[in-house]
Design a protein around this motif. Structure first.
Motif, PDB file in Angstrom:
ATOM      1  N   ALA A  86     -63.238   0.885 -32.475  1.00 23.09           N
ATOM      2  CA  ALA A  86     -62.196   1.049 -33.484  1.00 23.09           C
ATOM      3  C   ALA A  86     -62.098   2.516 -33.897  1.00 23.09           C
ATOM      4  O   ALA A  86     -63.093   3.249 -33.871  1.00 23.09           O
ATOM      5  CB  ALA A  86     -62.506   0.190 -34.701  1.00 23.09           C
ATOM      6  N   PRO A  87     -60.898   2.997 -34.283  1.00 22.76           N
ATOM      7  CA  PRO A  87     -60.763   4.379 -34.738  1.00 22.76           C
ATOM      8  C   PRO A  87     -61.628   4.652 -35.972  1.00 22.76           C
ATOM      9  O   PRO A  87     -61.904   3.748 -36.765  1.00 22.76           O
ATOM     10  CB  PRO A  87     -59.272   4.504 -35.080  1.00 22.76           C
ATOM     11  N   VAL A  88     -62.074   5.907 -36.096  1.00 22.53           N
ATOM     12  CA  VAL A  88     -62.882   6.335 -37.237  1.00 22.53           C
ATOM     13  C   VAL A  88     -62.074   7.345 -38.040  1.00 22.53           C
ATOM     14  O   VAL A  88     -61.687   8.403 -37.515  1.00 22.53           O
ATOM     15  CB  VAL A  88     -64.209   6.969 -36.775  1.00 22.53           C
ATOM     16  N   THR A  89     -61.795   7.041 -39.287  1.00 22.97           N
ATOM     17  CA  THR A  89     -61.028   7.951 -40.144  1.00 22.97           C
ATOM     18  C   THR A  89     -61.872   9.174 -40.497  1.00 22.97           C
ATOM     19  O   THR A  89     -63.048   9.054 -40.845  1.00 22.97           O
ATOM     20  CB  THR A  89     -60.592   7.236 -41.425  1.00 22.97           C
TER      21      THR A  89
ATOM     22  N   THR B 129     -57.210  12.682 -33.267  1.00 17.30           N
ATOM     23  CA  THR B 129     -55.796  12.337 -33.274  1.00 17.30           C
ATOM     24  C   THR B 129     -55.413  11.967 -34.703  1.00 17.30           C
ATOM     25  O   THR B 129     -56.136  12.310 -35.650  1.00 17.30           O
ATOM     26  CB  THR B 129     -55.504  11.190 -32.274  1.00 17.30           C
ATOM     27  N   ALA B 130     -54.296  11.297 -34.879  1.00 25.84           N
ATOM     28  CA  ALA B 130     -53.876  10.874 -36.214  1.00 25.84           C
ATOM     29  C   ALA B 130     -53.225   9.502 -36.114  1.00 25.84           C
ATOM     30  O   ALA B 130     -52.671   9.131 -35.072  1.00 25.84           O
ATOM     31  CB  ALA B 130     -52.913  11.877 -36.834  1.00 25.84           C
TER      32      ALA B 130
ATOM     33  N   ASP C  62     -49.558  12.860 -35.777  1.00 26.08           N
ATOM     34  CA  ASP C  62     -49.326  11.454 -35.459  1.00 26.08           C
ATOM     35  C   ASP C  62     -50.112  11.074 -34.213  1.00 26.08           C
ATOM     36  O   ASP C  62     -50.848  11.899 -33.652  1.00 26.08           O
ATOM     37  CB  ASP C  62     -47.831  11.148 -35.301  1.00 26.08           C
ATOM     38  N   GLU C  63     -49.939   9.842 -33.766  1.00 26.93           N
ATOM     39  CA  GLU C  63     -50.748   9.303 -32.673  1.00 26.93           C
ATOM     40  C   GLU C  63     -50.407   9.874 -31.302  1.00 26.93           C
ATOM     41  O   GLU C  63     -51.144   9.663 -30.330  1.00 26.93           O
ATOM     42  CB  GLU C  63     -50.621   7.771 -32.645  1.00 26.93           C
ATOM     43  N   ARG C  64     -49.305  10.597 -31.195  1.00 29.71           N
ATOM     44  CA  ARG C  64     -48.914  11.186 -29.910  1.00 29.71           C
ATOM     45  C   ARG C  64     -49.531  12.564 -29.667  1.00 29.71           C
ATOM     46  O   ARG C  64     -49.287  13.183 -28.629  1.00 29.71           O
ATOM     47  CB  ARG C  64     -47.384  11.250 -29.802  1.00 29.71           C
TER      48      ARG C  64
ATOM     49  N   ASP D 139     -49.365   7.354 -39.994  1.00 31.71           N
ATOM     50  CA  ASP D 139     -49.110   7.890 -41.338  1.00 31.71           C
ATOM     51  C   ASP D 139     -49.621   9.318 -41.501  1.00 31.71           C
ATOM     52  O   ASP D 139     -49.550   9.881 -42.593  1.00 31.71           O
ATOM     53  CB  ASP D 139     -49.740   6.985 -42.392  1.00 31.71           C
ATOM     54  N   GLY D 140     -50.156   9.929 -40.422  1.00 30.82           N
ATOM     55  CA  GLY D 140     -50.613  11.313 -40.476  1.00 30.82           C
ATOM     56  C   GLY D 140     -52.080  11.480 -40.782  1.00 30.82           C
ATOM     57  O   GLY D 140     -52.585  12.616 -40.758  1.00 30.82           O
ATOM     58  N   GLN D 141     -52.804  10.396 -41.073  1.00 29.13           N
ATOM     59  CA  GLN D 141     -54.222  10.492 -41.377  1.00 29.13           C
ATOM     60  C   GLN D 141     -55.016  10.744 -40.094  1.00 29.13           C
ATOM     61  O   GLN D 141     -54.899  10.026 -39.113  1.00 29.13           O
ATOM     62  CB  GLN D 141     -54.722   9.205 -42.033  1.00 29.13           C
ATOM     63  N   ARG D 142     -55.841  11.809 -40.106  1.00 26.25           N
ATOM     64  CA  ARG D 142     -56.637  12.126 -38.917  1.00 26.25           C
ATOM     65  C   ARG D 142     -57.681  11.048 -38.654  1.00 26.25           C
ATOM     66  O   ARG D 142     -58.245  10.458 -39.577  1.00 26.25           O
ATOM     67  CB  ARG D 142     -57.349  13.476 -39.082  1.00 26.25           C
ATOM     68  N   GLU D 143     -57.964  10.843 -37.366  1.00 26.87           N
ATOM     69  CA  GLU D 143     -58.985   9.884 -36.981  1.00 26.87           C
ATOM     70  C   GLU D 143     -59.551  10.262 -35.624  1.00 26.87           C
ATOM     71  O   GLU D 143     -58.966  11.068 -34.875  1.00 26.87           O
ATOM     72  CB  GLU D 143     -58.413   8.464 -36.938  1.00 26.87           C
ATOM     73  N   LEU D 144     -60.707   9.711 -35.330  1.00 26.60           N
ATOM     74  CA  LEU D 144     -61.308   9.826 -34.005  1.00 26.60           C
ATOM     75  C   LEU D 144     -60.987   8.561 -33.221  1.00 26.60           C
ATOM     76  O   LEU D 144     -61.151   7.448 -33.740  1.00 26.60           O
ATOM     77  CB  LEU D 144     -62.821   9.992 -34.101  1.00 26.60           C
ATOM     78  N   LEU D 145     -60.536   8.741 -31.987  1.00 25.91           N
ATOM     79  CA  LEU D 145     -60.180   7.606 -31.150  1.00 25.91           C
ATOM     80  C   LEU D 145     -60.824   7.776 -29.786  1.00 25.91           C
ATOM     81  O   LEU D 145     -60.637   8.805 -29.125  1.00 25.91           O
ATOM     82  CB  LEU D 145     -58.660   7.496 -31.003  1.00 25.91           C
TER      83      LEU D 145
END
Length: 536
Positions: free
Chosen positions: A441-444, A413-414, A391-393, A417-423
């Motif tokens: 913006a985050p990148v999935t 991070t994520a 998650d995002e934490r 909903d649990g989907q990984r992303e770059l932030l």
């Protein structure tokens, strides 16, 4: 003699204390909130220096959890009495406002590499202590005095008191021996003895662009010291276009053939805002004694960029790419923030650097952030991360870091909903609120697989990159202002930020589950760039 280009210790290496034992030179510098405490470099020729140890490496010696940014270990003094090495240091717990909670300690060792003793607590009446070994065998503790009642300047002069090494405490009366000059803010005292004179070298004017080295002398150690006829033997305050600014806080050493050198801190500002991204560095100047028994800096008082010293510098080493792996533990170039309990924040078992997600980046207590100094105006950095957030934490990645109020951080991070992303996160000049900004913006990205993270700094410009396994790297986010990773933007009032820019890796788990992040390697690659006017 060969000529070298200052600084001799590039990047964050302030408040130098220099010592010669036989043919070996040692310099101790401040480390502030970075652990282990105090950097000690070694040289045979005053030109080439190697980091050999950080002596404050145990919880019994140093625990900085809770120390604010730019607190921690201030202005160590390294000395030798003919039998053993002595190190005096301050652990500052509060610095802003009227009060300074600054605790002074002494440790010692038979060899410079240690083991170093547990500390003796000395006092808390001021900071920047030094230990002077007189030729009659007595030892004297010297430090600046703090007075919270004084407004607006709280510096109360230089105090002297005898230290009894057998009893492990100060004894006898405390004497205020020097009030400084009209430049004010007198601190950083070092005592010397020569030709029947006691000499006192101090720092004045604060650590910004009015900084200076002030010299004084007395026929008795506890007498009132008269100031040098020139007041300041080294300063850039009247030379705004000199290459080395902020010159001050120095120490003296004599070579075996009788030459005298002054080491001192200074900064090399960049951009129109005069920002010192590399922090306060250590430079060296040749000095000489006049017929009047006063010391003068050759071609001074403005610090020289080019100086003759006994040795020739190996510049190739300075420009060599550093590729760090972790099979033999954490390389000496790296430090972490505040905590002595390393097992809670990182491990190198299995040949990888594993960070255990702890508190948020910028925490003053326990965060998993491992980094090395930025020592060049332009460089590349790169790592590969294996991290599975839910998650995002939970977030981990590559950071260019100055303090809790000034950093850039590309994270894996994520989403909720649990989907990984770059932030990409920044805390760009966020004092006093410390709120984050999100420059892109985050990148999935896929939920499995390692990710390469990289950055390029070219003078004041910073660009992040990423690459998934089997793919070419690509930029993420805009070009950022790397110059804010500097003392001038550190999140404090003037004279309040004292460290320098770092680059490294970090991991946070705000769920409290200590989710690990693994890093395969870390690369730091110096780059020569046309924007770097005063590069070595």
């Amino acid at each position: 003699m060969p000529q070298i280009t200052n600084p001799i210790l590039p990047g964050f290496n302030p408040d130098p204390s220099i010592l010669r034992v036989g043919e070996d030179y040692y310099i101790a510098t401040s480390t502030f909130e970075w652990f282990p405490g105090v950097q000690i470099h070694h040289s045979k020729d005053l030109a080439n220096w190697d980091l050999i140890t950080r002596p404050l490496s145990r919880k019994s010696q140093l625990d900085m959890r809770g120390d604010p940014d730019s607190c921690g270990v201030w202005a160590p003094c390294l000395s030798h009495d003919g039998e053993k090495f002595w190190l005096v240091y301050t652990d500052v717990k509060r610095k802003d406002g009227s009060f300074k909670d600054a605790h002074n300690y002494i440790v010692w060792a038979d060899k410079i590499e240690g083991p170093w003793s547990d500390p003796i607590y000395v006092n808390s009446s001021g900071f920047d202590p030094s230990l002077f070994h007189d030729d009659d065998g007595r030892k004297w503790f010297v430090n600046m005095m703090w007075d919270h009642r004084r407004r607006p300047l709280l510096f109360a002069g230089i105090a002297l008191q005898e230290f009894d090494p057998v009893a492990g405490k100060l004894v006898g009366p405390r004497t205020n021996i020097y009030q400084g000059t009209d430049l004010k803010l007198v601190e950083g005292p070092h005592l010397y003895k020569r030709n029947g004179w006691y000499y006192l070298l101090t720092a004045e004017g604060g650590t910004a662009y009015d900084h200076a080295c002030t010299f004084a002398r007395s026929r008795t150690i506890d007498g009132q010291y008269e100031t040098h006829p020139d007041k300041h033997i080294l300063t850039s305050k009247d030379a705004p276009f000199a290459a080395i600014q902020r010159g001050g806080h120095g120490d003296l050493v004599e070579t075996p053939d009788g030459k005298t050198y002054l080491v001192h801190l200074g900064g090399r500002p960049t951009t129109q805002e005069r920002r010192c991204v590399l922090g306060r560095e250590t430079s060296i100047q040749e000095a000489y004694w006049g017929d009047d028994d006063w010391l003068y800096v050759k071609n001074g008082p403005v610090p020289s960029l080019h100086v003759e010293v006994p040795g020739s510098r190996n510049d190739n080493a300075y420009w060599t790419e550093q590729r760090y792996t972790f099979e033999r533990g954490l390389p000496i170039d790296f430090q972490w923030l505040r905590t002595p309990e390393t097992e809670r924040i990182f491990s190198t078992d299995g040949g990888k650097l594993r960070l255990f997600g702890r508190e948020s980046i910028g925490s003053w207590f326990e965060q998993a952030l491992v980094a090395r100094r930025q020592t060049h105006f332009s460089y590349d950095a790169e790592t590969v991360i294996d991290f599975a957030p839910t998650d995002e934490r939970q977030f981990a990645g590559l950071t260019a870091y100055y303090s809790r109020y000034n950093f850039f951080y590309l994270t894996v991070t994520a989403h909720a909903d649990g989907q990984r992303e770059l932030l990409l996160m920044s805390s760009e000049i966020s004092w006093p609120d410390g709120n984050l900004k999100f420059p892109a913006a985050p990148v999935t990205i896929p939920n499995q697989g390692k990710v390469k993270l990289a950055l390029e700094i070219r003078g004041p410009k910073l660009q992040f990159f990423y690459a998934l396994e089997g793919q070419d790297r690509q930029p993420i986010g805009p070009v950022l202002d790397a110059s804010i990773l500097s003392d001038e933007c550190g999140g404090h009032q003037a004279h309040g930020s004292f460290t320098g820019a770092f680059v490294g890796v970090a991991a946070s788990d705000l769920n409290g589950t200590a989710l690990p992040a693994d890093f395969d390697y870390f690369v730091y690659r110096p780059v020569r760039h046309e924007t770097d006017r005063y590069e070595i």
